[in-house]
Design an enzyme around this catalytic site. Structure first.
Site, mmCIF file in Angstrom:
data_model
loop_
_atom_site.group_PDB
_atom_site.id
_atom_site.type_symbol
_atom_site.label_atom_id
_atom_site.label_comp_id
_atom_site.label_asym_id
_atom_site.label_seq_id
_atom_site.Cartn_x
_atom_site.Cartn_y
_atom_site.Cartn_z
ATOM 1 N N ASP A 196 0.774 -1.113 0.178
ATOM 2 C CA ASP A 196 0.103 0.055 -0.036
ATOM 3 C C ASP A 196 1.092 1.173 0.113
ATOM 4 O O ASP A 196 2.020 1.188 0.371
ATOM 5 C CB ASP A 196 -0.887 -0.203 1.319
ATOM 6 C CG ASP A 196 -1.567 1.275 1.429
ATOM 7 O OD1 ASP A 196 -2.338 1.804 0.637
ATOM 8 O OD2 ASP A 196 -1.844 1.764 2.540
ATOM 9 N N ASP A 220 -0.541 5.029 0.875
ATOM 10 C CA ASP A 220 -0.794 6.031 2.075
ATOM 11 C C ASP A 220 -0.399 5.420 3.416
ATOM 12 O O ASP A 220 -1.132 4.565 3.920
ATOM 13 C CB ASP A 220 -2.052 6.493 1.840
ATOM 14 C CG ASP A 220 -2.326 7.431 0.389
ATOM 15 O OD1 ASP A 220 -1.219 8.335 0.304
ATOM 16 O OD2 ASP A 220 -3.189 7.229 -0.230
#
Length: 297
Positions: free
Chosen positions: A88, A90
Site C-alpha cells: 500500500d 498512503d
C-alpha cells in the site's frame, strides 16, 4: 525448528533480557525454543521454536514484553524470503494520506480526513467514501497536487525494503487506493517495478471531482495480488503484502506473509502479523535478512 519468532524494535530497543524473557514464556507454554539469533544488534533477533501455534507464540511474546516497544512476528522457517511484494502507499510507503493533504488546499482537510479514517477502519464502503471525498474537491487546481507531492515523505525503511527484495529477485509492486499522480512518482523514487492505483479526472487544470473507473478497492487489491502471483508462477505463500487500512485486509490475509503496518484497529486485530513500533525494515527482518544484507536504499 519449524517456526521462527522474530522480535524487532526501533534501534537500541531490543535487549538480551527481553529476548530471554520471551524465550522463557514460550517454554512455559510447552514450546521447544532455540537460542536467539541476532539479525541486527539491539534491534532484531530470531527465536526458533516448535510446539506452539504462531498465534500462541505471538500472544506469549506480547505478554512477556509487557509494553516494551517491540514487534513480534511468527513465520514458518521454510520459505521465509518472499518473491513478490505488494505494498500500500498512503500511511505505509509514505507517511501521510495524500488525499487528506490535497484537501488541506481546499480548506477541507478535517472533514475529509474523518471520512478517510472511518473508511480505513472499515466503517464506510471504500468506493463510496472515495467518490464522496474526491467530489468535495471539484474545481481544485492541480497545483494542489504538486504542492502535496513536495511535502510527501517516505516512511523509514521503504527504500531498504524494496531495494533489498529487488536485489534478491522479488517483483515489487505498489498497489494503492490513492492516485496515479502520486503512485507513479513514489514507484520511481522507491524502485517498485510497477504501480496500480486510481485516476483523478482533470480538465482545464482543475479536478473535476470524479474518479476514473474502474476504482481500485479492496477486491481489486486482492485480484492484483492473485494476478501478479500467477504471472510470476508463484503461490500466494511466496508473497509479502503490507498495508494499514481496511481496503488492504483481503490482500494481507491472503499472502504468505501479510503485515498490518501501524494499522487501523480493525486491520491490526485481523492480521496475522503486525508492526506497530519498528520501521519497514521489520519486513526484511521477518524474512530472515540480516542487517549486513540490507541494501541502504
Amino acid at each position: 525448528m519449524s517456526q521462527i519468532l522474530t522480535l524487532v524494535a526501533p534501534p537500541g530497543g531490543l535487549s538480551q533480557p527481553l529476548l530471554h524473557r520471551v524465550r522463557d514464556a514460550l517454554q512455559a507454554l510447552g514450546a521447544t525454543a532455540g537460542a536467539p539469533d541476532w539479525l541486527a544488534p539491539e534491534e532484531a533477533a530470531d527465536l526458533p521454536f516448535d510446539g506452539l501455534a504462531a498465534e500462541q507464540a505471538i500472544a506469549a511474546a506480547t505478554t512477556a514484553l509487557d509494553g516494551a516497544l517491540v514487534d513480534a512476528i511468527a513465520t514458518p522457517a521454510e520459505g521465509r524470503r518472499k518473491r513478490l511484494l505488494l505494498a500500500d502507499m498512503d500511511s505505509t510507503i509514505v507517511t501521510s494520506e495524500t488525499l487528506d493533504e490535497i484537501a488541506a488546499y481546499a480548506g477541507l482537510k478535517e472533514p475529509i480526513a474523518e471520512i478517510t479514517r472511518r473508511s480505513m477502519n472499515g466503517e464506510l464502503d471504500f468506493r463510496q467514501a472515495l467518490i464522496e471525498r474526491v467530489g468535495m474537491l471539484q474545481g481544485l487546481p492541480i497545483s494542489a497536487l504538486e504542492r502535496t507531492w513536495e511535502a510527501t515523505a517516505l516512511t523509514a525503511g521503504a527504500l531498504e525494503l524494496v531495494a533489498t527484495m529487488r536485489a534478491n529477485g522479488a517483483h515489487c509492486a505498489l498497489v494503492s487506493g490513492g492516485f496515479t499522480f502520486f503512485t507513479g512518482r513514489v514507484a520511481d523514487l522507491v524502485g517498485f517495478h510497477a504501480h496500480y492505483s486510481n485516476t483523478l479526472e482533470i480538465a482545464d487544470g482543475k479536478l473535476t471531482g470524479k474518479v476514473g473507473e474502474p476504482i481500485l478497492d479492496r477486491d481489486a487489491k486482492l485480484a492484483t495480488l492473485k494476478r501478479l502471483a500467477a504471472e510470476h508462477g508463484l503461490p500466494l505463500e511466496a508473497a509479502l503484502t503490507v498495508g494499514d487500512g481496511a481496503n488492504d485486509l483481503a490482500m494481507i490475509q491472503a499472502a504468505g506473509l501479510g503485515v498490518a503496518f501501524r494499522a487501523k484497529p480493525v486491520v491490526a486485530a485481523a492480521a496475522r502479523a503486525r508492526v506497530d513500533h519498528a520501521d519497514l525494515r521489520a519486513l526484511l527482518f521477518a524474512q530472515g535478512y540480516r542487517a549486513a544484507e540490507i541494501i541502504g536504499g
